[in-house]
Design an enzyme around this catalytic site. Structure first.
Site, PDB file in Angstrom:
ATOM      1  N   SER A  72       0.795  -1.230   0.000  1.00  0.00           N
ATOM      2  CA  SER A  72       0.000   0.000   0.000  1.00  0.00           C
ATOM      3  C   SER A  72       0.827   1.280   0.000  1.00  0.00           C
ATOM      4  O   SER A  72       0.297   2.342  -0.277  1.00  0.00           O
ATOM      5  CB  SER A  72      -0.949   0.004   1.187  1.00  0.00           C
ATOM      6  OG  SER A  72      -0.216   0.047   2.385  1.00  0.00           O
ATOM      7  N   HIS A  97      -5.798  -4.579  -1.656  1.00  0.00           N
ATOM      8  CA  HIS A  97      -5.573  -3.398  -2.501  1.00  0.00           C
ATOM      9  C   HIS A  97      -5.541  -3.738  -3.984  1.00  0.00           C
ATOM     10  O   HIS A  97      -5.458  -2.833  -4.817  1.00  0.00           O
ATOM     11  CB  HIS A  97      -4.244  -2.713  -2.141  1.00  0.00           C
ATOM     12  CG  HIS A  97      -4.334  -1.805  -0.959  1.00  0.00           C
ATOM     13  ND1 HIS A  97      -4.978  -0.587  -0.992  1.00  0.00           N
ATOM     14  CD2 HIS A  97      -3.872  -1.946   0.306  1.00  0.00           C
ATOM     15  CE1 HIS A  97      -4.895  -0.012   0.198  1.00  0.00           C
ATOM     16  NE2 HIS A  97      -4.236  -0.809   1.000  1.00  0.00           N
ATOM     17  N   LYS A 141     -12.745  -1.787   0.406  1.00  0.00           N
ATOM     18  CA  LYS A 141     -11.954  -0.891  -0.439  1.00  0.00           C
ATOM     19  C   LYS A 141     -12.643  -0.739  -1.806  1.00  0.00           C
ATOM     20  O   LYS A 141     -13.683  -0.102  -1.868  1.00  0.00           O
ATOM     21  CB  LYS A 141     -10.512  -1.410  -0.530  1.00  0.00           C
ATOM     22  CG  LYS A 141      -9.801  -1.248   0.820  1.00  0.00           C
ATOM     23  CD  LYS A 141      -8.322  -1.586   0.790  1.00  0.00           C
ATOM     24  CE  LYS A 141      -7.666  -1.190   2.102  1.00  0.00           C
ATOM     25  NZ  LYS A 141      -7.167  -2.316   2.895  1.00  0.00           N
TER      26      LYS A 141
HETATM   27  C1  PLP Z   1      -7.112  -2.817   4.295  1.00  0.00           C
HETATM   28  C2  PLP Z   1      -6.396  -4.095   4.388  1.00  0.00           C
HETATM   29  C3  PLP Z   1      -6.831  -5.099   5.261  1.00  0.00           C
HETATM   30  C4  PLP Z   1      -7.960  -4.876   6.234  1.00  0.00           C
HETATM   31  O1  PLP Z   1      -9.196  -4.865   5.585  1.00  0.00           O
HETATM   32  P1  PLP Z   1     -10.510  -4.550   6.428  1.00  0.00           P
HETATM   33  O2  PLP Z   1     -11.598  -5.264   5.717  1.00  0.00           O
HETATM   34  O3  PLP Z   1     -10.671  -3.060   6.434  1.00  0.00           O
HETATM   35  O4  PLP Z   1     -10.287  -5.084   7.805  1.00  0.00           O
HETATM   36  C5  PLP Z   1      -6.166  -6.306   5.252  1.00  0.00           C
HETATM   37  N1  PLP Z   1      -5.110  -6.527   4.440  1.00  0.00           N
HETATM   38  C6  PLP Z   1      -4.651  -5.582   3.603  1.00  0.00           C
HETATM   39  C7  PLP Z   1      -3.493  -5.870   2.716  1.00  0.00           C
HETATM   40  C8  PLP Z   1      -5.278  -4.330   3.560  1.00  0.00           C
HETATM   41  O5  PLP Z   1      -4.813  -3.392   2.738  1.00  0.00           O
END
Ligand code: PLP
Length: 395
Positions: free
Chosen positions: A183, A211, A242
């Site tokens: 990220s 992501h 996301k």
């Molecule tokens: C955002 C993210 C998570 C967490 O996701 P949520 O559903 O918001 O708990 C887990 N792993 C990665 C790689 C992320 O970017």
């Protein structure tokens, strides 16, 4: 007791503030979208949401959620295995498996829970987990809960991964785990080579597509599409929070026996509530939309390419990206904060990151593109970057 504890906490909090690491929250008073209103009434263009496909305020999803709210009520008040499973949850699990070309799916309240609950039920002392050093916090926590021997390799470093695999040859089972997209840089994990090494050293692979899902690959099916590995990765985790509408919810999808075991033993699944029916219904609608058209992916890929090229032409130092994350490198921590603040004054909402979130001396502004941005909005952002960049002598 609390008096002394309070003193201790106040001191710790002051230290966080003095180090400049205290996190404040900006309050938004509009829906999440490309153009948002923040408290105080200012309207800004949003370039820091994970709203990659612009679906957070999508009409079709809002309507699907409203319909389910009327027909199925507000909440489930139960975990899945007692009385928390509606047909909607089963249908959403099936849609996710179809999307990724996998055998079965298990839903969680969040991907944090999916990652927290995936290792401990599957592996034990006799086994090995080999993890990329930049993997998400939830993977790190999940691995901590598991008794398997841990190995770590530098970000995307295949020589180090191979060393770890050699060292772990005496273990019963080996699992390599990586984020699909990292990220902070926006780079894609070399899952093609990870897959080759897994075959060579007899290991399984897990990819967290949080992501990358909806974003990477021509039709947004994630890194397994990009590398032509659909259906070949044992475990994929991901989020509905996301690109996929941004509400709430996570999942693990992959081999059916793995999913079956998680339903029996995964603690965040067994001991935590089901996602609300309206979220499941909107999720189903979202995957229906994905099956009908790749319009949003095409828009996102075009927007990302356009923005990156314009920024490079303007003289900014941009990390090569393979996702919708664009790191504008500044290297200097105070500069990254100053630049983000000035950009906000210009109506562009972005965030500056610096150590310890990124390595020392690699401060940057992270821009997240969305299919929801118009070309005009992208031009406005580039113009603001150029204006502020000149003022601060970055370009
Ligand atoms: C955002 C993210 C998570 C967490 O996701 P949520 O559903 O918001 O708990 C887990 N792993 C990665 C790689 C992320 O970017």
């Amino acid at each position: 007791m609390y008096e002394s504890f309070q003193k201790y906490l106040s001191k710790e909090l002051d230290e966080i503030k003095n180090a400049g690491l205290y996190k404040d929250e900006r309050v938004i008073t509009s829906p999440q979208r490309a153009s948002i209103t923040v408290r105080g009434g200012k309207e800004v263009l949003n370039f820091c949401a994970n709203n990659y496909l612009g679906l957070s305020d999508n009409k079709r999803l809002v309507e699907a959620a409203k319909k389910a709210l009327d027909q199925r009520g507000y909440g489930m008040s139960s975990v899945r295995f007692i009385c928390g499973t509606q047909d909607l949850h089963k249908e959403l699990e099936k849609k996710i498996a179809e999307f990724f070309g996998t055998e079965d799916t298990i839903l969680y309240a969040a991907c944090f829970d999916a990652n927290g609950g995936v290792f401990e039920p599957l592996l034990s002392e006799q086994d090995a987990i080999i993890s990329d050093s930049l993997n998400h916090a939830s993977i790190i926590d999940g691995v901590r809960l598991c008794k398997a021997q841990r190995y770590r390799y530098a970000n995307a470093d295949m020589t180090e991964l191979e060393e770890c695999l050699k060292k772990a040859q005496d273990k019963r089972f080996r699992l390599i785990v990586t984020d699909g997209v990292f990220s902070m840089d926006g780079n894609v994990a070399p899952v093609d080579r990870i897959y080759e090494l897994a075959a060579k050293y007899n290991a399984m692979v897990m990819v967290d597509e949080s992501h990358s899902a909806g974003v990477v690959g021509q039709t947004g099916r994630g890194v397994t599409e990009l590398y032509n590995l659909r259906g070949k990765i044992e475990i994929i985790t991901g989020t509905l929070g996301k690109a996929f509408g941004g509400a709430i919810g996570g999942f693990t999808t992959g081999r059916k026996e793995i999913i079956a075991m998680l339903r029996q033993r995964s603690r965040p699944y067994l001991f935590s509530n089901s996602i609300p029916p309206m979220v499941a219904a909107a999720g189903i609608e979202m995957f229906n939309m994905m099956a009908q058209t790749n319009e949003l992916q095409e828009r996102l890929h075009w927007n990302t390419k356009y923005f990156v090229e314009k920024m490079q032409q303007s003289g900014f130092d941009i990390k090569p990206t393979q996702s919708a994350i664009c790191a504008v490198m500044l290297y200097d921590a105070p500069l990254s904060q100053k630049m983000a603040a000035k950009l906000l004054e210009e109506g562009i909402y972005v965030v500056g990151f610096y150590y310890p979130v990124v390595p020392k001396g690699e401060a940057r502004i992270r821009v997240q593109l969305s299919a929801g941005h118009t070309q005009e909005q992208l031009d406005k952002a580039v113009a603001a970057f150029v204006k502020v960049g000149k003022e601060l002598k970055v370009i």
